[in-house]
Design an enzyme around this catalytic site. Structure first.
Site, mmCIF file in Angstrom:
data_model
loop_
_atom_site.group_PDB
_atom_site.id
_atom_site.type_symbol
_atom_site.label_atom_id
_atom_site.label_comp_id
_atom_site.label_asym_id
_atom_site.label_seq_id
_atom_site.Cartn_x
_atom_site.Cartn_y
_atom_site.Cartn_z
ATOM 1 N N LYS A 14 9.933 10.833 -14.978
ATOM 2 C CA LYS A 14 9.968 12.159 -14.156
ATOM 3 C C LYS A 14 11.031 12.376 -13.118
ATOM 4 O O LYS A 14 11.257 13.442 -12.962
ATOM 5 C CB LYS A 14 8.446 12.297 -13.261
ATOM 6 C CG LYS A 14 6.999 12.001 -14.161
ATOM 7 C CD LYS A 14 6.019 11.936 -13.315
ATOM 8 C CE LYS A 14 5.718 10.769 -12.467
ATOM 9 N NZ LYS A 14 5.641 9.660 -12.869
ATOM 10 N N ARG A 89 -1.691 12.861 -7.710
ATOM 11 C CA ARG A 89 -2.025 11.854 -8.614
ATOM 12 C C ARG A 89 -3.612 11.398 -8.724
ATOM 13 O O ARG A 89 -4.037 10.593 -9.254
ATOM 14 C CB ARG A 89 -1.415 10.666 -7.944
ATOM 15 C CG ARG A 89 -0.029 10.090 -8.585
ATOM 16 C CD ARG A 89 0.351 8.948 -7.755
ATOM 17 N NE ARG A 89 1.291 8.092 -8.182
ATOM 18 C CZ ARG A 89 2.651 8.126 -8.211
ATOM 19 N NH1 ARG A 89 3.040 8.961 -7.465
ATOM 20 N NH2 ARG A 89 3.450 6.836 -8.637
ATOM 21 N N ARG A 128 14.275 -1.146 -14.383
ATOM 22 C CA ARG A 128 14.612 -0.582 -13.019
ATOM 23 C C ARG A 128 14.457 -1.442 -11.884
ATOM 24 O O ARG A 128 15.259 -1.461 -10.924
ATOM 25 C CB ARG A 128 13.619 0.767 -12.930
ATOM 26 C CG ARG A 128 13.759 1.483 -11.630
ATOM 27 C CD ARG A 128 13.012 2.819 -11.847
ATOM 28 N NE ARG A 128 11.541 2.792 -11.362
ATOM 29 C CZ ARG A 128 10.701 3.566 -11.172
ATOM 30 N NH1 ARG A 128 10.667 4.734 -12.093
ATOM 31 N NH2 ARG A 128 9.577 3.411 -10.929
ATOM 32 N N ARG A 145 0.074 -0.686 -10.680
ATOM 33 C CA ARG A 145 0.522 0.904 -11.174
ATOM 34 C C ARG A 145 -0.047 1.505 -12.222
ATOM 35 O O ARG A 145 -0.556 2.746 -12.116
ATOM 36 C CB ARG A 145 2.072 1.052 -10.918
ATOM 37 C CG ARG A 145 2.417 0.773 -9.409
ATOM 38 C CD ARG A 145 4.059 0.463 -9.275
ATOM 39 N NE ARG A 145 4.898 1.074 -9.839
ATOM 40 C CZ ARG A 145 5.271 2.262 -9.657
ATOM 41 N NH1 ARG A 145 5.061 2.794 -8.314
ATOM 42 N NH2 ARG A 145 6.272 2.716 -10.179
HETATM 43 P P1 AMP Z 1 6.504 6.803 -7.317
HETATM 44 O O1 AMP Z 1 8.071 6.686 -6.843
HETATM 45 O O2 AMP Z 1 6.312 8.305 -7.630
HETATM 46 O O3 AMP Z 1 6.104 6.036 -8.324
HETATM 47 O O4 AMP Z 1 5.626 6.319 -6.039
HETATM 48 C C1 AMP Z 1 5.744 5.087 -5.514
HETATM 49 C C2 AMP Z 1 4.318 4.748 -4.712
HETATM 50 O O5 AMP Z 1 4.172 5.818 -3.682
HETATM 51 C C3 AMP Z 1 3.046 4.752 -5.546
HETATM 52 O O6 AMP Z 1 3.001 3.637 -6.186
HETATM 53 C C4 AMP Z 1 2.062 5.155 -4.289
HETATM 54 O O7 AMP Z 1 1.827 3.808 -3.808
HETATM 55 C C5 AMP Z 1 3.005 6.127 -3.740
HETATM 56 N N1 AMP Z 1 2.552 7.351 -3.787
HETATM 57 C C6 AMP Z 1 3.562 8.427 -4.195
HETATM 58 N N2 AMP Z 1 3.029 9.591 -4.695
HETATM 59 C C7 AMP Z 1 1.538 9.332 -4.261
HETATM 60 C C8 AMP Z 1 0.559 10.284 -4.539
HETATM 61 N N3 AMP Z 1 0.544 11.648 -4.737
HETATM 62 N N4 AMP Z 1 -0.706 9.734 -4.330
HETATM 63 C C9 AMP Z 1 -0.809 8.536 -3.671
HETATM 64 N N5 AMP Z 1 0.273 7.696 -3.599
HETATM 65 C C10 AMP Z 1 1.437 8.148 -3.846
#
Ligand code: AMP
Length: 188
Positions: A14, A89, A128, A145
């Protein structure tokens, strides 16, 4: 204003594609993960609050995320479009996003999902971890995750199918091929 949600599990690509789409169409790329990581690295009160939640691979509260999104929208009122990456999410976040957009006379224009099988996702996330040292990319946290994705995020697919704005693109292949397929689905 075109409001695009780039949807998919962690590791689907993404972030990479959102950057390219935003650049091509002149839209704002909003990654909630990036916003939260910046708060953590700056040691802000918000960052301190979310640090351990992120390290464990859990989701940060809907309340916090919705507040973050609202301020992002208010700060980018002149934007011609948004590419949302990592938000919403949860079903609650999706409903709150709809409410917030409606308040500003807007709606979600399109949800593009990147489809990648689980084995490939784990492989990419581990790679990564090695390359970028993201501390939420260890094997155990990756599993968590993905569990969060299946439990809380995947149900959003039905929510957007019902609204008739959901489309899928196969997310395995070259970055350029996938990008071209995504672009073919975007009709601003
Ligand atoms: P990402 O880089 O999008 O994978 O986000 C990393 C981490 O940030 C996730 O594993 C969550 O802990 C937190 N996070 C990011 N976006 C959200 C969201 N929309 N809702 C809840 N937690 C989020």
């Amino acid at each position: 204003m075109f409001n695009l949600i780039l949807f998919g599990p962690p590791g689907a690509g993404k972030g990479t594609q959102a950057v390219k789409i935003a650049k091509t169409f002149g839209w704002e790329h909003i990654s909630t993960g990036d916003i939260l990581r910046a708060e953590v690295s700056q040691g802000t009160p918000l960052g301190l609050k979310v640090q351990s939640i992120m390290q464990e691979g859990h989701l940060v509260s809907d309340e916090l995320l919705v507040a973050i999104m609202e301020s992002v929208f208010l700060n980018n009122r002149a934007a011609e479009g948004f590419v949302l990456d990592g938000f919403p999410r949860t079903l609650n976040q999706a409903q709150e996003l709809d409410k917030m957009l409606l308040k500003h006379g807007q709606k979600v224009s399109l949800v593009l999902a990147l489809v990648v099988n689980e084995e490939e996702l784990v492989k990419r996330l581990l790679k990564r971890a090695q390359e970028h040292g993201r501390d939420d990319d260890t094997e155990e946290v990756i599993k968590n995750r993905l569990v969060q994705y299946h439990q809380h995020t995947k149900p959003l697919i039905d929510y957007y199918i019902e609204k008739n704005i959901y489309q899928e693109v196969y997310g395995v292949g070259s970055i350029e091929d996938i990008f071209n397929q995504l672009c073919a689905s975007i009709k601003p």
